[in-house]
Design a protein around this motif. Sequence first.
Motif, PDB file in Angstrom:
ATOM      1  N   ILE A   1       0.779  -1.179  -0.093  1.00 50.21           N
ATOM      2  CA  ILE A   1       0.103  -0.050  -0.054  1.00 50.21           C
ATOM      3  C   ILE A   1       0.944   1.213   0.064  1.00 50.21           C
ATOM      4  O   ILE A   1       1.865   1.453   0.851  1.00 50.21           O
ATOM      5  CB  ILE A   1      -0.914  -0.098   1.343  1.00 50.21           C
ATOM      6  CG1 ILE A   1      -1.874  -1.189   1.232  1.00 50.21           C
ATOM      7  CG2 ILE A   1      -1.858   1.188   1.068  1.00 50.21           C
ATOM      8  CD1 ILE A   1      -2.638  -1.398   2.599  1.00 50.21           C
ATOM      9  N   SER A   2       0.617   2.204  -1.009  1.00 52.04           N
ATOM     10  CA  SER A   2       1.342   3.335  -1.073  1.00 52.04           C
ATOM     11  C   SER A   2       0.337   4.561  -0.913  1.00 52.04           C
ATOM     12  O   SER A   2      -0.984   4.666  -1.492  1.00 52.04           O
ATOM     13  CB  SER A   2       2.141   3.495  -2.502  1.00 52.04           C
ATOM     14  OG  SER A   2       3.043   2.391  -2.371  1.00 52.04           O
ATOM     15  N   MET A   3       0.742   5.638  -0.107  1.00 58.67           N
ATOM     16  CA  MET A   3      -0.037   6.796   0.020  1.00 58.67           C
ATOM     17  C   MET A   3       0.662   7.851   0.491  1.00 58.67           C
ATOM     18  O   MET A   3       1.855   7.770   0.942  1.00 58.67           O
ATOM     19  CB  MET A   3      -1.401   6.488   0.736  1.00 58.67           C
ATOM     20  CG  MET A   3      -0.823   6.229   2.457  1.00 58.67           C
ATOM     21  SD  MET A   3      -2.072   5.572   3.341  1.00 58.67           S
ATOM     22  CE  MET A   3      -2.138   3.922   3.256  1.00 58.67           C
ATOM     23  N   ASP A   4      -0.095   9.171   0.451  1.00 55.06           N
ATOM     24  CA  ASP A   4       0.818  10.269   1.196  1.00 55.06           C
ATOM     25  C   ASP A   4       0.279  10.291   2.326  1.00 55.06           C
ATOM     26  O   ASP A   4      -0.773  10.188   2.650  1.00 55.06           O
ATOM     27  CB  ASP A   4       0.537  11.668   0.231  1.00 55.06           C
ATOM     28  CG  ASP A   4       1.173  11.619  -1.069  1.00 55.06           C
ATOM     29  OD1 ASP A   4       2.239  10.959  -1.180  1.00 55.06           O
ATOM     30  OD2 ASP A   4       0.538  12.094  -2.075  1.00 55.06           O
ATOM     31  N   VAL A   5       0.910  10.634   3.519  1.00 55.60           N
ATOM     32  CA  VAL A   5       0.573  10.706   4.837  1.00 55.60           C
ATOM     33  C   VAL A   5       1.116  11.980   5.692  1.00 55.60           C
ATOM     34  O   VAL A   5       1.820  12.802   5.023  1.00 55.60           O
ATOM     35  CB  VAL A   5       1.032   9.610   5.494  1.00 55.60           C
ATOM     36  CG1 VAL A   5       0.795   8.328   5.181  1.00 55.60           C
ATOM     37  CG2 VAL A   5       2.631   9.490   5.685  1.00 55.60           C
ATOM     38  N   TYR A   6       0.208  12.317   6.743  1.00 58.28           N
ATOM     39  CA  TYR A   6       0.844  13.392   7.355  1.00 58.28           C
ATOM     40  C   TYR A   6       1.483  12.687   8.835  1.00 58.28           C
ATOM     41  O   TYR A   6       1.084  11.652   9.061  1.00 58.28           O
ATOM     42  CB  TYR A   6      -0.245  14.213   8.000  1.00 58.28           C
ATOM     43  CG  TYR A   6      -1.139  15.328   7.077  1.00 58.28           C
ATOM     44  CD1 TYR A   6      -0.192  16.189   6.531  1.00 58.28           C
ATOM     45  CD2 TYR A   6      -2.321  14.953   6.620  1.00 58.28           C
ATOM     46  CE1 TYR A   6      -0.932  17.001   5.495  1.00 58.28           C
ATOM     47  CE2 TYR A   6      -2.976  15.674   5.716  1.00 58.28           C
ATOM     48  CZ  TYR A   6      -2.332  16.952   5.125  1.00 58.28           C
ATOM     49  OH  TYR A   6      -2.982  17.708   4.400  1.00 58.28           O
ATOM     50  N   ARG A   7       2.489  13.292   9.212  1.00 58.66           N
ATOM     51  CA  ARG A   7       3.187  12.722  10.368  1.00 58.66           C
ATOM     52  C   ARG A   7       2.997  13.429  11.345  1.00 58.66           C
ATOM     53  O   ARG A   7       3.133  14.890  11.195  1.00 58.66           O
ATOM     54  CB  ARG A   7       4.538  12.665  10.065  1.00 58.66           C
ATOM     55  CG  ARG A   7       5.192  11.485   9.042  1.00 58.66           C
ATOM     56  CD  ARG A   7       5.728  10.152   9.643  1.00 58.66           C
ATOM     57  NE  ARG A   7       6.197   9.214   8.609  1.00 58.66           N
ATOM     58  CZ  ARG A   7       6.116   7.979   8.981  1.00 58.66           C
ATOM     59  NH1 ARG A   7       5.425   7.308  10.015  1.00 58.66           N
ATOM     60  NH2 ARG A   7       6.198   7.103   8.006  1.00 58.66           N
ATOM     61  N   GLY A   8       2.880  12.957  12.636  1.00 61.96           N
ATOM     62  CA  GLY A   8       2.639  13.726  13.772  1.00 61.96           C
ATOM     63  C   GLY A   8       2.904  12.982  15.009  1.00 61.96           C
ATOM     64  O   GLY A   8       3.306  12.117  14.995  1.00 61.96           O
ATOM     65  N   GLY A   9       2.513  13.597  16.176  1.00 61.15           N
ATOM     66  CA  GLY A   9       3.012  12.884  17.529  1.00 61.15           C
ATOM     67  C   GLY A   9       2.042  13.549  18.552  1.00 61.15           C
ATOM     68  O   GLY A   9       1.452  14.678  18.472  1.00 61.15           O
ATOM     69  N   ILE A  10       1.679  12.808  19.494  1.00 59.24           N
ATOM     70  CA  ILE A  10       1.115  13.072  20.699  1.00 59.24           C
ATOM     71  C   ILE A  10       1.926  12.924  21.930  1.00 59.24           C
ATOM     72  O   ILE A  10       2.465  11.796  22.062  1.00 59.24           O
ATOM     73  CB  ILE A  10      -0.118  12.405  20.845  1.00 59.24           C
ATOM     74  CG1 ILE A  10      -1.139  12.804  19.249  1.00 59.24           C
ATOM     75  CG2 ILE A  10      -0.883  12.386  22.127  1.00 59.24           C
ATOM     76  CD1 ILE A  10      -1.919  14.074  19.675  1.00 59.24           C
ATOM     77  N   SER A  11       2.097  13.718  22.968  1.00 58.61           N
ATOM     78  CA  SER A  11       2.506  13.271  24.436  1.00 58.61           C
ATOM     79  C   SER A  11       1.524  13.537  25.402  1.00 58.61           C
ATOM     80  O   SER A  11       0.604  14.295  25.166  1.00 58.61           O
ATOM     81  CB  SER A  11       3.688  13.807  24.448  1.00 58.61           C
ATOM     82  OG  SER A  11       3.600  15.228  24.468  1.00 58.61           O
ATOM     83  N   ARG A  12       1.573  12.463  26.172  1.00 58.82           N
ATOM     84  CA  ARG A  12       0.925  12.823  27.472  1.00 58.82           C
ATOM     85  C   ARG A  12       1.421  11.937  28.934  1.00 58.82           C
ATOM     86  O   ARG A  12       2.517  11.197  28.714  1.00 58.82           O
ATOM     87  CB  ARG A  12      -0.576  12.186  27.139  1.00 58.82           C
ATOM     88  CG  ARG A  12      -0.603  10.498  27.208  1.00 58.82           C
ATOM     89  CD  ARG A  12      -1.865   9.906  27.016  1.00 58.82           C
ATOM     90  NE  ARG A  12      -1.529   8.374  26.797  1.00 58.82           N
ATOM     91  CZ  ARG A  12      -2.476   7.665  26.292  1.00 58.82           C
ATOM     92  NH1 ARG A  12      -3.788   7.997  26.009  1.00 58.82           N
ATOM     93  NH2 ARG A  12      -2.210   6.254  26.232  1.00 58.82           N
ATOM     94  N   ILE A  13       0.705  12.397  29.953  1.00 61.42           N
ATOM     95  CA  ILE A  13       1.367  11.841  31.225  1.00 61.42           C
ATOM     96  C   ILE A  13       0.566  11.044  31.504  1.00 61.42           C
ATOM     97  O   ILE A  13      -0.826  11.385  31.610  1.00 61.42           O
ATOM     98  CB  ILE A  13       1.552  12.883  32.387  1.00 61.42           C
ATOM     99  CG1 ILE A  13       2.392  14.142  31.675  1.00 61.42           C
ATOM    100  CG2 ILE A  13       2.075  12.253  33.670  1.00 61.42           C
ATOM    101  CD1 ILE A  13       3.888  13.690  31.738  1.00 61.42           C
ATOM    102  N   LYS A  14       0.751   9.545  31.860  1.00 61.10           N
ATOM    103  CA  LYS A  14      -0.100   8.474  32.284  1.00 61.10           C
ATOM    104  C   LYS A  14       0.643   7.852  33.291  1.00 61.10           C
ATOM    105  O   LYS A  14       1.722   7.289  33.152  1.00 61.10           O
ATOM    106  CB  LYS A  14      -0.462   7.639  30.979  1.00 61.10           C
ATOM    107  CG  LYS A  14      -1.327   6.848  31.408  1.00 61.10           C
ATOM    108  CD  LYS A  14      -1.835   5.780  30.419  1.00 61.10           C
ATOM    109  CE  LYS A  14      -3.098   4.781  30.733  1.00 61.10           C
ATOM    110  NZ  LYS A  14      -3.513   4.032  29.216  1.00 61.10           N
ATOM    111  N   ASN A  15      -0.162   7.597  34.672  1.00 62.70           N
ATOM    112  CA  ASN A  15       0.292   7.129  35.605  1.00 62.70           C
ATOM    113  C   ASN A  15       1.767   7.828  36.088  1.00 62.70           C
ATOM    114  O   ASN A  15       2.393   6.956  36.449  1.00 62.70           O
ATOM    115  CB  ASN A  15       0.588   5.493  35.481  1.00 62.70           C
ATOM    116  CG  ASN A  15      -0.723   4.959  35.241  1.00 62.70           C
ATOM    117  OD1 ASN A  15      -1.882   5.371  35.834  1.00 62.70           O
ATOM    118  ND2 ASN A  15      -0.853   3.793  34.372  1.00 62.70           N
TER     119      ASN A  15
END
Length: 104
Positions: free
Chosen positions: A67-81
Amino acid sequence: MKVNNFLAGVLTGVAAGIVVSETIDRLNKNVSADTVLNTVKEAFKTEGPIDGSWIVMKTEPFQNNVISMDVYRGGISRIKNGELEQFEFAADAKTGTVVELVKR
């Protein structure tokens, strides 16, 4: 041929051309990067607050097996425990669907 029939044919052709043109434009448009990021953030918010997020506004090619496609790259950060969790994602630029999610 009567003028009325001719005009009806011309108007029908113009209307059909407009509909086809709009459909093609809609198929070729990408979802905005902001929309993708907001969707991913909302999904993460169901599990708790988010500490930070980012997304690259320019698409890049992505291939996963065949599978080939164009994508956006991103990230999420959070505090858990009490610990920082960071995730990076790739989302299909056409649909906004997350196609890769990796915990870092």
